[in-house]
Write a protein that holds these residues in place. Structure first.
Motif, PDB file in Angstrom:
ATOM      1  N   UNK A  98     -57.991  58.764 -66.414  1.00  0.00           N
ATOM      2  CA  UNK A  98     -58.268  57.355 -66.135  1.00  0.00           C
ATOM      3  C   UNK A  98     -56.981  56.547 -66.022  1.00  0.00           C
ATOM      4  N   UNK A  99     -55.844  57.142 -66.396  1.00  0.00           N
ATOM      5  CA  UNK A  99     -54.555  56.483 -66.278  1.00  0.00           C
ATOM      6  C   UNK A  99     -53.711  57.071 -65.154  1.00  0.00           C
ATOM      7  N   UNK A 100     -54.344  57.826 -64.269  1.00  0.00           N
ATOM      8  CA  UNK A 100     -53.631  58.477 -63.168  1.00  0.00           C
ATOM      9  C   UNK A 100     -53.984  57.800 -61.853  1.00  0.00           C
ATOM     10  N   UNK A 101     -52.956  57.521 -61.052  1.00  0.00           N
ATOM     11  CA  UNK A 101     -53.126  56.942 -59.722  1.00  0.00           C
ATOM     12  C   UNK A 101     -52.408  57.827 -58.718  1.00  0.00           C
ATOM     13  N   UNK A 102     -53.114  58.232 -57.662  1.00  0.00           N
ATOM     14  CA  UNK A 102     -52.535  59.068 -56.609  1.00  0.00           C
ATOM     15  C   UNK A 102     -52.448  58.250 -55.323  1.00  0.00           C
ATOM     16  N   UNK A 103     -51.249  58.166 -54.762  1.00  0.00           N
ATOM     17  CA  UNK A 103     -51.010  57.381 -53.553  1.00  0.00           C
ATOM     18  C   UNK A 103     -50.505  58.319 -52.454  1.00  0.00           C
ATOM     19  N   UNK A 104     -51.138  58.261 -51.280  1.00  0.00           N
ATOM     20  CA  UNK A 104     -50.719  59.069 -50.147  1.00  0.00           C
ATOM     21  C   UNK A 104     -50.376  58.144 -48.978  1.00  0.00           C
ATOM     22  N   UNK A 105     -49.143  57.633 -48.922  1.00  0.00           N
ATOM     23  CA  UNK A 105     -48.744  56.736 -47.830  1.00  0.00           C
ATOM     24  C   UNK A 105     -48.676  57.488 -46.505  1.00  0.00           C
ATOM     25  N   UNK A 106     -48.694  56.732 -45.414  1.00  0.00           N
ATOM     26  CA  UNK A 106     -48.663  57.371 -44.096  1.00  0.00           C
ATOM     27  C   UNK A 106     -47.261  57.472 -43.512  1.00  0.00           C
ATOM     28  N   UNK A 107     -46.230  57.106 -44.281  1.00  0.00           N
ATOM     29  CA  UNK A 107     -44.849  57.234 -43.808  1.00  0.00           C
ATOM     30  C   UNK A 107     -43.909  57.241 -45.001  1.00  0.00           C
ATOM     31  N   UNK A 108     -42.691  57.717 -44.766  1.00  0.00           N
ATOM     32  CA  UNK A 108     -41.693  57.748 -45.834  1.00  0.00           C
ATOM     33  C   UNK A 108     -41.315  56.340 -46.270  1.00  0.00           C
ATOM     34  N   UNK A 109     -41.286  55.403 -45.331  1.00  0.00           N
ATOM     35  CA  UNK A 109     -40.958  54.015 -45.661  1.00  0.00           C
ATOM     36  C   UNK A 109     -42.016  53.404 -46.577  1.00  0.00           C
ATOM     37  N   UNK A 110     -43.286  53.676 -46.269  1.00  0.00           N
ATOM     38  CA  UNK A 110     -44.370  53.165 -47.105  1.00  0.00           C
ATOM     39  C   UNK A 110     -44.340  53.808 -48.496  1.00  0.00           C
ATOM     40  N   UNK A 111     -43.902  55.074 -48.555  1.00  0.00           N
ATOM     41  CA  UNK A 111     -43.806  55.744 -49.850  1.00  0.00           C
ATOM     42  C   UNK A 111     -42.767  55.066 -50.733  1.00  0.00           C
ATOM     43  N   UNK A 112     -41.608  54.744 -50.162  1.00  0.00           N
ATOM     44  CA  UNK A 112     -40.572  54.046 -50.918  1.00  0.00           C
ATOM     45  C   UNK A 112     -41.046  52.664 -51.362  1.00  0.00           C
ATOM     46  N   UNK A 113     -41.720  51.959 -50.461  1.00  0.00           N
ATOM     47  CA  UNK A 113     -42.237  50.630 -50.786  1.00  0.00           C
ATOM     48  C   UNK A 113     -43.250  50.727 -51.926  1.00  0.00           C
ATOM     49  N   UNK A 114     -44.142  51.721 -51.848  1.00  0.00           N
ATOM     50  CA  UNK A 114     -45.159  51.901 -52.898  1.00  0.00           C
ATOM     51  C   UNK A 114     -44.506  52.182 -54.245  1.00  0.00           C
ATOM     52  N   UNK A 115     -43.483  53.029 -54.235  1.00  0.00           N
ATOM     53  CA  UNK A 115     -42.803  53.370 -55.478  1.00  0.00           C
ATOM     54  C   UNK A 115     -42.152  52.137 -56.096  1.00  0.00           C
ATOM     55  N   UNK A 116     -41.486  51.350 -55.275  1.00  0.00           N
ATOM     56  CA  UNK A 116     -40.810  50.155 -55.787  1.00  0.00           C
ATOM     57  C   UNK A 116     -41.803  49.157 -56.379  1.00  0.00           C
ATOM     58  N   UNK A 117     -42.929  48.965 -55.695  1.00  0.00           N
ATOM     59  CA  UNK A 117     -43.932  48.017 -56.184  1.00  0.00           C
ATOM     60  C   UNK A 117     -44.540  48.497 -57.507  1.00  0.00           C
ATOM     61  N   UNK A 118     -44.815  49.788 -57.596  1.00  0.00           N
ATOM     62  CA  UNK A 118     -45.383  50.335 -58.835  1.00  0.00           C
ATOM     63  C   UNK A 118     -44.404  50.192 -59.988  1.00  0.00           C
ATOM     64  N   UNK A 119     -43.141  50.479 -59.727  1.00  0.00           N
ATOM     65  CA  UNK A 119     -42.144  50.455 -60.788  1.00  0.00           C
ATOM     66  C   UNK A 119     -41.952  49.065 -61.371  1.00  0.00           C
TER      67      UNK A 119
END
Length: 226
Positions: A98-119
């Motif tokens: 229940x504390x796990x979130x899985x994110x599958x972005x559609x590009x490397x740029x979106x992956x970096x953006x997702x990581x920064x926002x989560x952090x």
């Protein structure tokens, strides 16, 4: 003192050999050999850069620490994993799903953006990102976001010949080993690189390690020469 050097020191852009990281508090990795090499364990926050072939046990190396960090009830995030994250395996190892979130972005740029926002959100304790090309400016942004959100960020990349040293808390190279992993610490904040050593996973993951070779040589007494 030279004004320029003073400014660089104030911005923590110069590291001196006599400098000690007094504020470092390590969290146990779950492996005694790795804790000893890191003088306590993984950092509480910041960026860990891991170079590793895919599927050799790199996630198993992190799981004990990730399970321990879940005690603060924040999220554990997997971003752009190249394999399907096995929820049953995580649950069996004690990870709270229940504390796990899985994110599958559609590009490397979106992956970096997702990581920064989560952090930097403050809602996530640990963020794992699979990403191949990481530039110095991007690593600095992730480091700042991790410190802002008091989170640990792990970037997993395949082994490549890289000339640039990224501004991260910890960098390691992993290679497969019969009883677990061969680990080489290539960069450690407040410390020096270390020679490679083996992390034994046979206790936690006996079915995924090879048995120690047995000595099948039988010695015979030498014949007496008359």
């Amino acid at each position: 003192m030279n004004t320029l050097l003073e400014q660089l020191k104030n911005k923590r852009l110069i590291w001196q050999g006599s400098q000690q990281e007094q504020s470092f508090t390590g969290n146990s990795t779950g492996y005694a050999e790795l804790d000893e090499a890191l003088q306590g364990g993984f950092p509480q926050s910041g960026v860990i850069d891991i170079h590793s072939p895919i599927g050799i046990g790199e996630l198993r190396l992190l799981l004990p620490a990730l399970r321990y960090r879940q005690q603060d009830k924040r999220l554990l995030v997997f971003i752009a994993a190249p394999m399907q994250i096995n929820g049953e395996m995580l649950a069996e190892f004690g990870i709270a799903l229940e504390q796990v979130l899985i994110v599958q972005p559609n590009s490397a740029e979106h992956a970096l953006w997702s990581a920064e926002q989560c952090l930097k959100s403050g809602c996530c304790d640990s963020v794992l990102l699979w990403h191949q090309q990481l530039e110095i400016a991007q690593a600095k942004r992730l480091q700042l976001a991790a410190e802002q959100g008091d989170a640990l960020h792990v970037v997993l990349r395949q082994n490549r010949q890289l000339s640039l040293s990224l501004p991260v808390n910890l960098a390691m190279k992993l290679n497969p080993h019969a009883q677990g992993l061969e680990v080489q610490i290539t960069k450690r904040k407040g410390g020096w690189p270390a020679h490679s050593f083996n992390v034994n996973m046979s206790k936690a993951w006996p079915e995924l390690t090879l048995n120690q070779p047995t000595d099948n040589v039988v010695s015979f007494p030498r014949a007496k020469v008359s």
